[in-house]
Design a protein around this motif. Structure first.
Motif, PDB file in Angstrom:
ATOM      1  N   SER A  84     -93.900 -43.669   1.579  1.00 33.05           N
ATOM      2  CA  SER A  84     -94.183 -44.896   0.672  1.00 33.05           C
ATOM      3  C   SER A  84     -93.297 -45.920   0.709  1.00 33.05           C
ATOM      4  O   SER A  84     -93.591 -47.160   0.669  1.00 33.05           O
ATOM      5  N   LYS A 141     -94.380 -49.698   2.156  1.00 28.14           N
ATOM      6  CA  LYS A 141     -94.240 -50.830   1.298  1.00 28.14           C
ATOM      7  C   LYS A 141     -93.366 -52.012   2.312  1.00 28.14           C
ATOM      8  O   LYS A 141     -93.621 -53.148   2.193  1.00 28.14           O
ATOM      9  N   LYS A 143     -95.819 -53.522   4.982  1.00 23.65           N
ATOM     10  CA  LYS A 143     -96.579 -54.596   4.002  1.00 23.65           C
ATOM     11  C   LYS A 143     -95.781 -56.139   3.856  1.00 23.65           C
ATOM     12  O   LYS A 143     -96.177 -57.089   4.055  1.00 23.65           O
ATOM     13  N   SER A 144     -94.265 -55.982   3.636  1.00 21.68           N
ATOM     14  CA  SER A 144     -93.579 -56.738   3.476  1.00 21.68           C
ATOM     15  C   SER A 144     -93.269 -57.705   4.663  1.00 21.68           C
ATOM     16  O   SER A 144     -93.337 -58.851   4.952  1.00 21.68           O
ATOM     17  N   TYR A 148     -93.800 -59.968  -4.829  1.00 23.96           N
ATOM     18  CA  TYR A 148     -93.603 -58.572  -4.827  1.00 23.96           C
ATOM     19  C   TYR A 148     -93.124 -58.214  -3.535  1.00 23.96           C
ATOM     20  O   TYR A 148     -92.631 -57.151  -3.428  1.00 23.96           O
ATOM     21  N   TYR A 149     -93.339 -59.065  -2.470  1.00 24.29           N
ATOM     22  CA  TYR A 149     -92.867 -58.672  -1.387  1.00 24.29           C
ATOM     23  C   TYR A 149     -91.879 -59.576  -0.640  1.00 24.29           C
ATOM     24  O   TYR A 149     -91.203 -59.243   0.472  1.00 24.29           O
ATOM     25  N   MET A 190     -87.831 -56.950  -2.724  1.00 24.53           N
ATOM     26  CA  MET A 190     -87.663 -55.786  -1.767  1.00 24.53           C
ATOM     27  C   MET A 190     -86.389 -55.076  -1.782  1.00 24.53           C
ATOM     28  O   MET A 190     -86.002 -53.793  -1.759  1.00 24.53           O
ATOM     29  N   TYR A 241     -86.253 -53.139  -4.915  1.00 24.59           N
ATOM     30  CA  TYR A 241     -86.962 -51.903  -4.879  1.00 24.59           C
ATOM     31  C   TYR A 241     -86.373 -50.857  -4.074  1.00 24.59           C
ATOM     32  O   TYR A 241     -86.449 -49.751  -4.558  1.00 24.59           O
ATOM     33  N   LYS A 248     -84.964 -47.121  -5.459  1.00 21.38           N
ATOM     34  CA  LYS A 248     -85.296 -45.927  -4.709  1.00 21.38           C
ATOM     35  C   LYS A 248     -84.217 -45.259  -4.525  1.00 21.38           C
ATOM     36  O   LYS A 248     -84.194 -43.950  -4.695  1.00 21.38           O
TER      37      LYS A 248
END
Length: 74
Positions: free
Chosen positions: A26, A30, A33-34, A52-53, A58, A61, A65
């Motif tokens: 996961s 992500k 994609k970034s 979002y990226y 990031m 995020y 995490k």
């Protein structure tokens, strides 16, 4: 013996191999994609980076995490 190569690290962190793989994938998806959006924006700067990226999102995020993983280990 070979099984330990796959299960030692996840079990040391309180996870099964599947849980560990799902978490890692996961995060990797992500980040991929970034990276794609950064490359696209680098080649075509008129295409804006999705919020979002972007780097700030990031970073937040990944820190979130990491915090969640560290709290589960305690």
């Amino acid at each position: 013996m070979v099984v330990k190569l796959f299960t030692k690290h996840p079990s040391e962190n309180g996870k099964t191999w599947c849980q560990h793989a799902r978490f890692a994938f996961s995060v990797a998806i992500k980040m991929a994609k970034s990276s794609f959006y950064f490359m696209l924006h680098g080649l075509m700067p008129f295409i804006p980076m999705p919020d979002y990226y972007n780097l700030e999102s990031m970073s937040a995020y990944l820190l979130d995490k990491n915090d969640k993983v560290n709290k589960k280990e305690e």
